[in-house]
Design a protein around this motif. Sequence first.
Motif, PDB file in Angstrom:
ATOM      1  N   LEU A  28       0.990  -1.201   0.162  1.00  0.00           N
ATOM      2  CA  LEU A  28       0.092  -0.041  -0.105  1.00  0.00           C
ATOM      3  C   LEU A  28       0.850   1.289   0.019  1.00  0.00           C
ATOM      4  N   PHE A  29       1.808   1.316   0.840  1.00  0.00           N
ATOM      5  CA  PHE A  29       2.947   2.402   0.929  1.00  0.00           C
ATOM      6  C   PHE A  29       3.296   2.553  -0.502  1.00  0.00           C
ATOM      7  N   GLN A  30       3.846   1.384  -1.363  1.00  0.00           N
ATOM      8  CA  GLN A  30       4.454   1.562  -2.675  1.00  0.00           C
ATOM      9  C   GLN A  30       3.426   2.147  -3.682  1.00  0.00           C
ATOM     10  N   TRP A  31       2.093   1.718  -3.425  1.00  0.00           N
ATOM     11  CA  TRP A  31       1.156   2.192  -4.458  1.00  0.00           C
ATOM     12  C   TRP A  31       0.685   3.688  -4.025  1.00  0.00           C
ATOM     13  N   LEU A  32       0.865   4.049  -3.051  1.00  0.00           N
ATOM     14  CA  LEU A  32       0.566   5.614  -2.609  1.00  0.00           C
ATOM     15  C   LEU A  32       1.731   6.396  -3.314  1.00  0.00           C
ATOM     16  N   ARG A  33       2.745   5.926  -3.113  1.00  0.00           N
ATOM     17  CA  ARG A  33       4.087   6.693  -3.542  1.00  0.00           C
ATOM     18  C   ARG A  33       4.044   6.554  -5.149  1.00  0.00           C
ATOM     19  N   ASP A  34       3.597   5.406  -5.829  1.00  0.00           N
ATOM     20  CA  ASP A  34       3.818   5.275  -7.368  1.00  0.00           C
ATOM     21  C   ASP A  34       2.508   6.161  -7.775  1.00  0.00           C
ATOM     22  N   ASN A  35       1.464   6.380  -7.199  1.00  0.00           N
ATOM     23  CA  ASN A  35       0.472   7.317  -7.431  1.00  0.00           C
ATOM     24  C   ASN A  35       0.492   8.733  -7.057  1.00  0.00           C
ATOM     25  N   GLY A  36       1.447   9.074  -6.632  1.00  0.00           N
ATOM     26  CA  GLY A  36       1.753  10.813  -6.364  1.00  0.00           C
ATOM     27  C   GLY A  36       1.038  10.988  -5.024  1.00  0.00           C
ATOM     28  N   TYR A  37       0.650  10.115  -4.187  1.00  0.00           N
ATOM     29  CA  TYR A  37      -0.050  10.675  -2.908  1.00  0.00           C
ATOM     30  C   TYR A  37       1.095  10.748  -1.602  1.00  0.00           C
ATOM     31  N   LEU A  38       2.234   9.868  -1.944  1.00  0.00           N
ATOM     32  CA  LEU A  38       3.190  10.190  -0.893  1.00  0.00           C
ATOM     33  C   LEU A  38       4.463  10.604  -1.494  1.00  0.00           C
ATOM     34  N   VAL A  39       5.532  11.156  -0.970  1.00  0.00           N
ATOM     35  CA  VAL A  39       6.664  11.491  -1.596  1.00  0.00           C
ATOM     36  C   VAL A  39       7.521  10.000  -1.890  1.00  0.00           C
ATOM     37  N   ARG A  40       7.916  10.050  -3.116  1.00  0.00           N
ATOM     38  CA  ARG A  40       8.768   8.897  -3.494  1.00  0.00           C
ATOM     39  C   ARG A  40      10.362   9.282  -3.009  1.00  0.00           C
ATOM     40  N   ARG A  41      10.728  10.397  -3.002  1.00  0.00           N
ATOM     41  CA  ARG A  41      12.291  10.393  -2.904  1.00  0.00           C
ATOM     42  C   ARG A  41      12.677  10.042  -1.620  1.00  0.00           C
ATOM     43  N   ARG A  42      13.816   9.319  -1.571  1.00  0.00           N
ATOM     44  CA  ARG A  42      14.198   9.012   0.080  1.00  0.00           C
ATOM     45  C   ARG A  42      15.063  10.143   0.541  1.00  0.00           C
ATOM     46  N   GLY A  43      14.647  10.280   1.790  1.00  0.00           N
ATOM     47  CA  GLY A  43      15.066  11.551   2.548  1.00  0.00           C
ATOM     48  C   GLY A  43      14.418  11.713   3.625  1.00  0.00           C
ATOM     49  N   GLU A  44      14.725  12.877   4.367  1.00  0.00           N
ATOM     50  CA  GLU A  44      13.456  13.333   5.424  1.00  0.00           C
ATOM     51  C   GLU A  44      12.125  13.081   4.970  1.00  0.00           C
ATOM     52  N   SER A  45      11.786  13.465   4.002  1.00  0.00           N
ATOM     53  CA  SER A  45      10.255  13.546   3.443  1.00  0.00           C
ATOM     54  C   SER A  45       9.567  12.374   3.103  1.00  0.00           C
ATOM     55  N   TRP A  46      10.451  11.289   2.913  1.00  0.00           N
ATOM     56  CA  TRP A  46      10.159  10.096   2.260  1.00  0.00           C
ATOM     57  C   TRP A  46       8.866   9.472   2.928  1.00  0.00           C
ATOM     58  N   ASN A  47       7.842   9.151   2.020  1.00  0.00           N
ATOM     59  CA  ASN A  47       6.604   8.564   2.803  1.00  0.00           C
ATOM     60  C   ASN A  47       5.816   9.551   3.471  1.00  0.00           C
ATOM     61  N   GLU A  48       6.102  10.995   3.477  1.00  0.00           N
ATOM     62  CA  GLU A  48       5.105  11.863   3.835  1.00  0.00           C
ATOM     63  C   GLU A  48       4.318  12.328   2.630  1.00  0.00           C
ATOM     64  N   PRO A  49       3.197  12.926   3.145  1.00  0.00           N
ATOM     65  CA  PRO A  49       2.325  13.164   2.094  1.00  0.00           C
ATOM     66  C   PRO A  49       2.734  14.190   0.981  1.00  0.00           C
ATOM     67  N   THR A  50       2.318  14.264  -0.255  1.00  0.00           N
ATOM     68  CA  THR A  50       2.819  15.380  -1.161  1.00  0.00           C
ATOM     69  C   THR A  50       1.693  16.214  -1.090  1.00  0.00           C
ATOM     70  N   GLN A  51       2.102  17.755  -1.434  1.00  0.00           N
ATOM     71  CA  GLN A  51       1.310  18.803  -1.379  1.00  0.00           C
ATOM     72  C   GLN A  51       0.058  18.846  -1.787  1.00  0.00           C
ATOM     73  N   LYS A  52      -0.044  18.137  -2.940  1.00  0.00           N
ATOM     74  CA  LYS A  52      -1.576  17.650  -3.459  1.00  0.00           C
ATOM     75  C   LYS A  52      -2.427  17.040  -2.706  1.00  0.00           C
ATOM     76  N   SER A  53      -2.032  16.065  -2.177  1.00  0.00           N
ATOM     77  CA  SER A  53      -2.865  15.231  -1.355  1.00  0.00           C
ATOM     78  C   SER A  53      -3.044  15.592   0.150  1.00  0.00           C
ATOM     79  N   VAL A  54      -2.148  16.636   0.574  1.00  0.00           N
ATOM     80  CA  VAL A  54      -2.683  17.391   1.672  1.00  0.00           C
ATOM     81  C   VAL A  54      -3.643  18.270   1.583  1.00  0.00           C
ATOM     82  N   GLU A  55      -3.517  19.053   0.275  1.00  0.00           N
ATOM     83  CA  GLU A  55      -4.626  19.938   0.069  1.00  0.00           C
ATOM     84  C   GLU A  55      -5.923  19.408  -0.004  1.00  0.00           C
ATOM     85  N   GLN A  56      -5.789  17.976  -0.806  1.00  0.00           N
ATOM     86  CA  GLN A  56      -7.053  17.252  -0.927  1.00  0.00           C
ATOM     87  C   GLN A  56      -7.714  16.944   0.558  1.00  0.00           C
ATOM     88  N   GLY A  57      -6.937  16.767   1.632  1.00  0.00           N
ATOM     89  CA  GLY A  57      -7.247  16.705   2.944  1.00  0.00           C
ATOM     90  C   GLY A  57      -7.455  15.026   3.113  1.00  0.00           C
TER      91      GLY A  57
END
Length: 257
Positions: free
Chosen positions: A185-214
Amino acid sequence: MSDIQVFDFKGATVRTLADKQGEPWFVLKDCMDVLGIGNPTETVKMFDEDEFSTTEVIDSIGRRQQAYVISEPGLYRLVMKSRKPEAKDFQRWVTHEVLPQIRRTGGYIPQGETPEETLARAVIIAQKTLDEQARRIKQQDRQLEAQAPKVLFADSVAASDSSILVGELARDLRQNGVNIGQNRLFQWLRDNGYLVRRRGESWNEPTQKSVEQGLFEVKTRSFNNPDGSTFVRRTTKITGKGRIYFTNKFLARRVAA
């Protein structure tokens, strides 16, 4: 957490206790001592939020102290980190002796000074197990009665005032026929643009778009280390709106398939 159970692994003290659901937790420092791993304050940062907690324990000279405890999945993660030959023996001992006995009897039964004392301890644990099983059956009956007239969508709406972990959503989806686990599920959310894909501090955190969608929120918690320092953990959680959104999305995909 329940009372501490103390038992012995090749001369080393290992303390364990159970949560309200009867699941075993292990005192982190005891396990680290067996596995030859260093600083608990640093090691605890490797665990996910649901794999560790803190509780009060009494040390060998009677002092009350706060200690880190880890869940069964957390213990396996810790064992994988160890390079000591004892790691394999320790894991086998836990999985083949300690955990089966805890789940069969409701607790690890240490040997008493006499057979009568050991039997008395077993009877007490057995009674606690029966009481806990009766409580769980009543609770499950109440839940089934409450859930019987509901569909999954309505159930999600009822729970929409609280956010859940990604692993919890994966569990809900599996219970409703969607073959997916937490990692997929984590992989699917990253692949579909809901979570940040780049490894680093923000990895697996929501993208700006998915946060704005609530659909997501990020919970920040500060933890106090035994040495007085603190560290901050950021956890991605799915909002009530997100839970409904993803539930409908996956169920629609299943129907279409």
